[in-house]
Design a protein around this motif. Structure first.
Motif, PDB file in Angstrom:
ATOM      1  N   ARG A   1       0.841  -1.203   0.000  1.00 42.10           N
ATOM      2  CA  ARG A   1       0.000   0.000   0.000  1.00 42.10           C
ATOM      3  C   ARG A   1       0.868   1.241   0.000  1.00 42.10           C
ATOM      4  N   LYS A   2       0.281   2.339  -0.491  1.00 49.14           N
ATOM      5  CA  LYS A   2       1.032   3.592  -0.507  1.00 49.14           C
ATOM      6  C   LYS A   2       0.895   4.281   0.846  1.00 49.14           C
ATOM      7  N   PRO A   3       2.011   4.651   1.469  1.00 46.45           N
ATOM      8  CA  PRO A   3       1.926   5.274   2.796  1.00 46.45           C
ATOM      9  C   PRO A   3       1.332   6.686   2.749  1.00 46.45           C
ATOM     10  N   THR A   4       0.766   7.074   3.884  1.00 44.46           N
ATOM     11  CA  THR A   4       0.212   8.426   4.024  1.00 44.46           C
ATOM     12  C   THR A   4       1.272   9.351   4.598  1.00 44.46           C
ATOM     13  N   LEU A   5       1.381  10.534   3.999  1.00 41.01           N
ATOM     14  CA  LEU A   5       2.408  11.507   4.401  1.00 41.01           C
ATOM     15  C   LEU A   5       1.735  12.761   4.951  1.00 41.01           C
ATOM     16  N   ALA A   6       2.305  13.310   6.025  1.00 43.95           N
ATOM     17  CA  ALA A   6       1.893  14.647   6.476  1.00 43.95           C
ATOM     18  C   ALA A   6       3.068  15.597   6.293  1.00 43.95           C
ATOM     19  N   VAL A   7       2.779  16.794   5.829  1.00 45.86           N
ATOM     20  CA  VAL A   7       3.799  17.853   5.729  1.00 45.86           C
ATOM     21  C   VAL A   7       3.427  18.902   6.760  1.00 45.86           C
ATOM     22  N   VAL A   8       4.241  19.009   7.798  1.00 42.20           N
ATOM     23  CA  VAL A   8       3.927  19.915   8.913  1.00 42.20           C
ATOM     24  C   VAL A   8       4.826  21.149   8.766  1.00 42.20           C
ATOM     25  N   GLY A   9       4.170  22.311   8.624  1.00 38.77           N
ATOM     26  CA  GLY A   9       4.904  23.535   8.280  1.00 38.77           C
ATOM     27  C   GLY A   9       4.821  23.761   6.780  1.00 38.77           C
ATOM     28  N   ALA A  10       3.683  23.359   6.204  1.00 41.77           N
ATOM     29  CA  ALA A  10       3.548  23.343   4.736  1.00 41.77           C
ATOM     30  C   ALA A  10       3.561  24.737   4.122  1.00 41.77           C
ATOM     31  N   THR A  11       3.256  25.774   4.902  1.00 35.12           N
ATOM     32  CA  THR A  11       3.143  27.116   4.314  1.00 35.12           C
ATOM     33  C   THR A  11       4.447  27.910   4.396  1.00 35.12           C
ATOM     34  N   GLY A  12       5.473  27.389   5.060  1.00 38.94           N
ATOM     35  CA  GLY A  12       6.727  28.141   5.227  1.00 38.94           C
ATOM     36  C   GLY A  12       7.600  28.104   3.979  1.00 38.94           C
ATOM     37  N   ALA A  13       8.772  28.765   4.078  1.00 39.92           N
ATOM     38  CA  ALA A  13       9.682  28.836   2.921  1.00 39.92           C
ATOM     39  C   ALA A  13      10.132  27.439   2.513  1.00 39.92           C
ATOM     40  N   VAL A  14      10.494  26.616   3.498  1.00 42.21           N
ATOM     41  CA  VAL A  14      10.936  25.250   3.190  1.00 42.21           C
ATOM     42  C   VAL A  14       9.732  24.383   2.829  1.00 42.21           C
ATOM     43  N   GLY A  15       8.612  24.566   3.539  1.00 40.03           N
ATOM     44  CA  GLY A  15       7.398  23.794   3.248  1.00 40.03           C
ATOM     45  C   GLY A  15       6.963  23.980   1.801  1.00 40.03           C
ATOM     46  N   THR A  16       7.066  25.202   1.309  1.00 42.39           N
ATOM     47  CA  THR A  16       6.693  25.486  -0.081  1.00 42.39           C
ATOM     48  C   THR A  16       7.549  24.664  -1.041  1.00 42.39           C
ATOM     49  N   VAL A  17       8.848  24.574  -0.756  1.00 44.91           N
ATOM     50  CA  VAL A  17       9.743  23.786  -1.623  1.00 44.91           C
ATOM     51  C   VAL A  17       9.439  22.296  -1.460  1.00 44.91           C
ATOM     52  N   MET A  18       9.076  21.875  -0.248  1.00 47.01           N
ATOM     53  CA  MET A  18       8.693  20.466  -0.051  1.00 47.01           C
ATOM     54  C   MET A  18       7.542  20.096  -0.992  1.00 47.01           C
ATOM     55  N   LEU A  19       6.544  20.981  -1.098  1.00 43.16           N
ATOM     56  CA  LEU A  19       5.387  20.670  -1.948  1.00 43.16           C
ATOM     57  C   LEU A  19       5.799  20.608  -3.424  1.00 43.16           C
ATOM     58  N   GLN A  20       6.721  21.505  -3.827  1.00 42.00           N
ATOM     59  CA  GLN A  20       7.222  21.438  -5.219  1.00 42.00           C
ATOM     60  C   GLN A  20       7.902  20.093  -5.464  1.00 42.00           C
ATOM     61  N   ILE A  21       8.754  19.692  -4.509  1.00 45.16           N
ATOM     62  CA  ILE A  21       9.522  18.448  -4.682  1.00 45.16           C
ATOM     63  C   ILE A  21       8.573  17.248  -4.727  1.00 45.16           C
ATOM     64  N   LEU A  22       7.566  17.257  -3.858  1.00 39.88           N
ATOM     65  CA  LEU A  22       6.601  16.142  -3.863  1.00 39.88           C
ATOM     66  C   LEU A  22       5.861  16.077  -5.200  1.00 39.88           C
ATOM     67  N   SER A  23       5.712  17.227  -5.844  1.00 39.31           N
ATOM     68  CA  SER A  23       5.019  17.265  -7.141  1.00 39.31           C
ATOM     69  C   SER A  23       5.933  16.812  -8.269  1.00 39.31           C
ATOM     70  N   GLN A  24       7.259  16.843  -8.031  1.00 44.63           N
ATOM     71  CA  GLN A  24       8.222  16.495  -9.096  1.00 44.63           C
ATOM     72  C   GLN A  24       8.716  15.059  -8.978  1.00 44.63           C
ATOM     73  N   HIS A  25       8.729  14.513  -7.750  1.00 50.08           N
ATOM     74  CA  HIS A  25       9.281  13.168  -7.537  1.00 50.08           C
ATOM     75  C   HIS A  25       8.248  12.094  -7.879  1.00 50.08           C
TER      76      HIS A  25
END
Ligand code: 2RA
Length: 350
Positions: A1-25
């Motif tokens: 099964r595919k694991p569930t991920l939480a991104v905590v601090g999603a709106t910060g400078a690093v959180g924003t890049v995390m969301l980009q990376i999750l969209s690219q990987h």
């Protein structure tokens, strides 16, 4: 099964890049849950091309979560990472709260991936961006030559100090643009005013030999992190390390000069071969053609870029390097995502 991920601090400078990376990987995650402070709850952010509503941080948001990537202030991580871990979540934390905890591995997937499997507290720590900006290159050389000493100076971008750091530099640059400032003592300081944001001095048209907070005997917290974290990641508790951390007027991408001394004599040719083939490293080193990495070209990219590879003139066991890494990508969001992906393999394999 595919694991569930939480991104905590999603709106910060690093959180924003995390969301980009999750969209690219590769799309390895099932649900991706976005979490932030109550102030940001209800906002919608895009990840994997879909709008996802941001949830307020609470114990309930971790129900059913397998892995969580945290990018929040130290005190928030210190409180919430153990609460999430107690619910069975594997927390990959980008704060300084747990990095030196002996029961928390400090992981760089290219250097010590095995460490991520042993996590007595259910927490894996992500190193500080300054350490991360050079450790992949240094780790590759260590694996071959055996590191004995590290002397580094950093040239750190303002985004290392978050959105406030970026806004401060942009504001100051507007105030000095087109001027003749920088020719008399204090003229830049008077032009930018007393509000120097997260920095102790003006950062526009300047370099500031300070990052972090004051520690014993005049060292900064940032310099201590470079020392302590390099030792832990490389498994060299007695490694001699001296760091001087400096802030420069660059938006994103930390640079470092590195003097690395090894067990035996080194050759530049072999060092270049290692750096040219090491995963996560790009060797860009042809000064005759004007080729060396600079933040202006490295920003937005994933690898650690290395140039100016020389053998020390007075020590055949030492190498000199100039290294650049995007402090928001490999220095923060990317390494955190890589660790989370390593952990996710345990769920998909099991
Ligand atoms: C900085 N390394 O650049 C810090 C952020 N963690 O200020």
């Amino acid at each position: 099964r595919k694991p569930t991920l939480a991104v905590v601090g999603a709106t910060g400078a690093v959180g924003t890049v995390m969301l980009q990376i999750l969209s690219q990987h590769a799309d390895i995650w099932g649900e991706i849950r976005l979490v932030a402070s109550p102030r940001s709850a209800g906002r919608k952010l895009t990840v994997r091309g879909e709008q996802v509503e941001v949830l307020a941080l609470s114990e309930d948001v971790f129900d059913g979560v397998d892995v969580a990537m945290f990018d929040v202030p130290d005190e928030v991580a210190a409180q919430w990472a153990p609460l999430a871990a107690a619910k069975g979540v594997v927390v990959v934390d980008n704060s300084a709260a747990f990095r030196m905890d002996p029961d928390v591995p400090l992981v760089v997937p290219e250097v010590n991936p095995h460490a991520a499997r042993v996590r007595p507290r259910g927490i894996v720590a992500n190193p500080n961006c300054t350490t991360l900006s050079m450790i992949v290159a240094v780790g590759a050389l260590h694996a071959e030559f055996g590191l004995r000493e590290l002397i580094v100076s950093s040239y750190q971008a303002v985004s290392g100090a978050g959105r406030d750091g970026v806004e401060t530099l942009r504001r100051q640059l507007k105030l000095v643009a087109g001027s003749e400032l920088g020719t008399s003592p204090g003229d830049v300081r008077r032009a930018v005013g007393d509000d120097t944001g997260p920095f102790p001095e003006p950062v526009a048209l300047n370099v500031v030999p300070w990052a972090g907070s004051l520690r014993e005997d005049g060292w900064s917290s940032e310099e201590m992190k470079v020392r302590d974290e390099s030792r832990k990641i490389l498994g060299l508790p007695g490694l001699r390390v001296a760091a001087t951390c400096v802030r420069v007027p660059v938006i994103t991408t930390h640079s470092l000069t590195v003097h690395a001394r090894f067990e035996d004599e080194v050759t530049v040719d072999r060092a270049r071969e290692i750096l040219a083939t090491a995963p996560g490293v790009v060797l860009f080193d042809n000064p005759a053609a004007g080729e060396f990495p600079t933040p202006a070209d490295v920003v937005g990219t994933d690898p650690t870029w290395v140039g100016r590879v020389r053998r020390a003139l007075d020590d055949p066991t030492a190498l000199e390097l100039f290294v650049c890494g995007d402090n928001l990508r490999k220095g923060a969001a990317l390494n955190t995502a890589q660790i989370a992906e390593l952990v996710a393999k345990e769920f998909t394999a099991g």
